[in-house]
Design a protein around this motif. Structure first.
Motif, mmCIF file in Angstrom:
data_model
loop_
_atom_site.group_PDB
_atom_site.id
_atom_site.type_symbol
_atom_site.label_atom_id
_atom_site.label_comp_id
_atom_site.label_asym_id
_atom_site.label_seq_id
_atom_site.Cartn_x
_atom_site.Cartn_y
_atom_site.Cartn_z
ATOM 1 N N THR A 1 -1.156 -9.404 -4.255
ATOM 2 C CA THR A 1 0.122 -8.829 -3.816
ATOM 3 C C THR A 1 0.938 -9.836 -3.001
ATOM 4 N N ALA B 1 -6.549 -10.993 -3.001
ATOM 5 C CA ALA B 1 -7.584 -11.411 -3.958
ATOM 6 C C ALA B 1 -7.173 -11.084 -5.392
ATOM 7 N N ILE C 1 -6.511 -4.609 2.142
ATOM 8 C CA ILE C 1 -7.843 -5.146 2.444
ATOM 9 C C ILE C 1 -7.718 -6.138 3.586
ATOM 10 N N THR D 1 0.840 -1.206 0.000
ATOM 11 C CA THR D 1 0.000 0.000 0.000
ATOM 12 C C THR D 1 0.871 1.251 0.000
ATOM 13 N N THR E 1 -4.873 -2.691 -1.766
ATOM 14 C CA THR E 1 -3.995 -3.803 -2.144
ATOM 15 C C THR E 1 -4.482 -5.040 -1.407
HETATM 16 C C1 LIG Z 1 -5.615 -9.126 9.059
HETATM 17 C C2 LIG Z 1 -5.517 -9.358 7.564
HETATM 18 C C3 LIG Z 1 -6.661 -9.614 6.841
HETATM 19 C C4 LIG Z 1 -6.612 -9.763 5.445
HETATM 20 N N1 LIG Z 1 -7.773 -9.974 4.758
HETATM 21 C C5 LIG Z 1 -7.732 -10.045 3.402
HETATM 22 C C6 LIG Z 1 -8.936 -10.217 2.665
HETATM 23 O O1 LIG Z 1 -10.038 -10.306 3.209
HETATM 24 N N2 LIG Z 1 -8.853 -10.269 1.322
HETATM 25 C C7 LIG Z 1 -7.656 -10.160 0.657
HETATM 26 O O2 LIG Z 1 -7.649 -10.210 -0.567
HETATM 27 N N3 LIG Z 1 -6.483 -10.001 1.346
HETATM 28 C C8 LIG Z 1 -6.502 -9.934 2.693
HETATM 29 N N4 LIG Z 1 -5.332 -9.749 3.395
HETATM 30 C C9 LIG Z 1 -4.056 -9.575 2.645
HETATM 31 C C10 LIG Z 1 -3.669 -8.096 2.480
HETATM 32 O O3 LIG Z 1 -4.767 -7.320 2.062
HETATM 33 C C11 LIG Z 1 -2.568 -7.939 1.435
HETATM 34 O O4 LIG Z 1 -1.462 -8.704 1.807
HETATM 35 C C12 LIG Z 1 -2.180 -6.476 1.296
HETATM 36 O O5 LIG Z 1 -1.527 -6.234 0.069
HETATM 37 C C13 LIG Z 1 -1.282 -6.016 2.438
HETATM 38 O O6 LIG Z 1 -0.965 -4.668 2.276
HETATM 39 P P1 LIG Z 1 0.454 -4.096 2.788
HETATM 40 O O7 LIG Z 1 1.489 -4.875 2.051
HETATM 41 O O8 LIG Z 1 0.427 -2.647 2.440
HETATM 42 O O9 LIG Z 1 0.498 -4.347 4.259
HETATM 43 C C14 LIG Z 1 -5.359 -9.659 4.776
HETATM 44 C C15 LIG Z 1 -4.193 -9.418 5.537
HETATM 45 C C16 LIG Z 1 -4.262 -9.293 6.905
HETATM 46 C C17 LIG Z 1 -2.991 -9.041 7.705
#
Ligand SMILES: Cc1cc2nc3c(=O)[nH]c(=O)nc-3n(C[C@H](O)[C@H](O)[C@H](O)COP(=O)(O)O)c2cc1C
Length: 215
Positions: free
Chosen positions: A169, A135, A91, A17, A132
């Motif tokens: 991602t 999914a 997300i 993000t 990000t």
């Molecule tokens: C608590 C938590 C819940 C998540 N829930 C989802 C989700 O519902 N759907 C999804 O596609 N990814 C989900 N993810 C994955 C993150 O959205 C994804 O790795 C994202 O790119 C992380 O952003 P960052 O790298 O900026 O931290 C989740 C991650 C965490 C830690």
């Protein structure tokens, strides 16, 4: 000088993000020196979501800006003055993070009239949302459904909302260290190799577009 606010609703300072928002910012700044971009990191701040004090709806003293005074107050004031806004979030459970959600409650509830359900934002400005997520585009449809009420409020209030999202991602740098077998690294890597640079470029171009629009 035109002002853009970039709100980072994610906890990780060097991950997906933050990278998308950084590219957005670089894109905006590449257009003109007369664009000031202020980045706000919500996870560095202490505040709550809407506490239902109803102060924004007081008869004779209603306000389109949340009246709670805390660390979020200057951010909400900045948004009210801004010429453009970008908000990014990983997300979590199909929605934006709790920190961004709390901001959105405090941003949007004061706009909402309980007389006629109209929504009045202080200003019409372009908005970019950058999510990000793990999914893929198809799975993300559920996420867009979950976010649809709040996003339709943003659309009605601000007038223009554009998405610059990144799917599938990398969740960690080293997949060998974690139990993440539902997300096999070779599949992640293949996607990243073909999409991540493109995602960053889309964010850069969105920054340029917004800057060109408001300058
Ligand atoms: C608590 C938590 C819940 C998540 N829930 C989802 C989700 O519902 N759907 C999804 O596609 N990814 C989900 N993810 C994955 C993150 O959205 C994804 O790795 C994202 O790119 C992380 O952003 P960052 O790298 O900026 O931290 C989740 C991650 C965490 C830690």
């Amino acid at each position: 000088m035109k002002k853009m606010i970039v709100i980072d609703g994610g906890p990780r300072k060097n991950f997906n993000t933050a990278a998308m928002l950084q590219k957005f910012t670089e894109g905006a700044q590449s257009v003109s020196k007369d664009i000031e971009v202020k980045t706000v990191r919500l996870y560095d701040m202490q505040y709550k979501g809407c506490i239902s004090c109803m102060a924004c709806k007081l008869k004779g003293n209603a306000s389109h800006i949340c009246k709670i005074k805390d660390a979020l107050t200057p951010v909400l004031e900045d948004i009210a003055q801004a010429d453009g806004l970008a908000m990014g979030s990983p997300i979590y459970f199909s929605e934006v993070t709790a920190q961004l959600r709390a901001l959105l409650e405090r941003l949007i509830f004061p706009w909402l009239s309980y007389t006629d359900f109209s929504l009045t934002a202080p200003k019409k400005i372009p908005v970019v949302l950058s999510y990000t997520m793990n999914a893929n585009e198809e799975q993300a449809k559920d996420i867009y459904r979950c976010m649809s009420i709040i996003e339709s409020c943003l659309q009605r209030g601000f007038g223009q909302v554009e998405h610059v999202d990144a799917y599938n991602t990398y969740q960690v740098k080293d997949y060998n260290r974690y139990e993440l077998s539902a997300f096999p690294e070779p599949i992640k890597r293949a996607w990243r190799d073909t999409h991540w640079e493109e995602d960053l470029q889309r964010a850069y171009k969105a920054g340029q577009r917004m800057a060109n629009q408001i300058i």
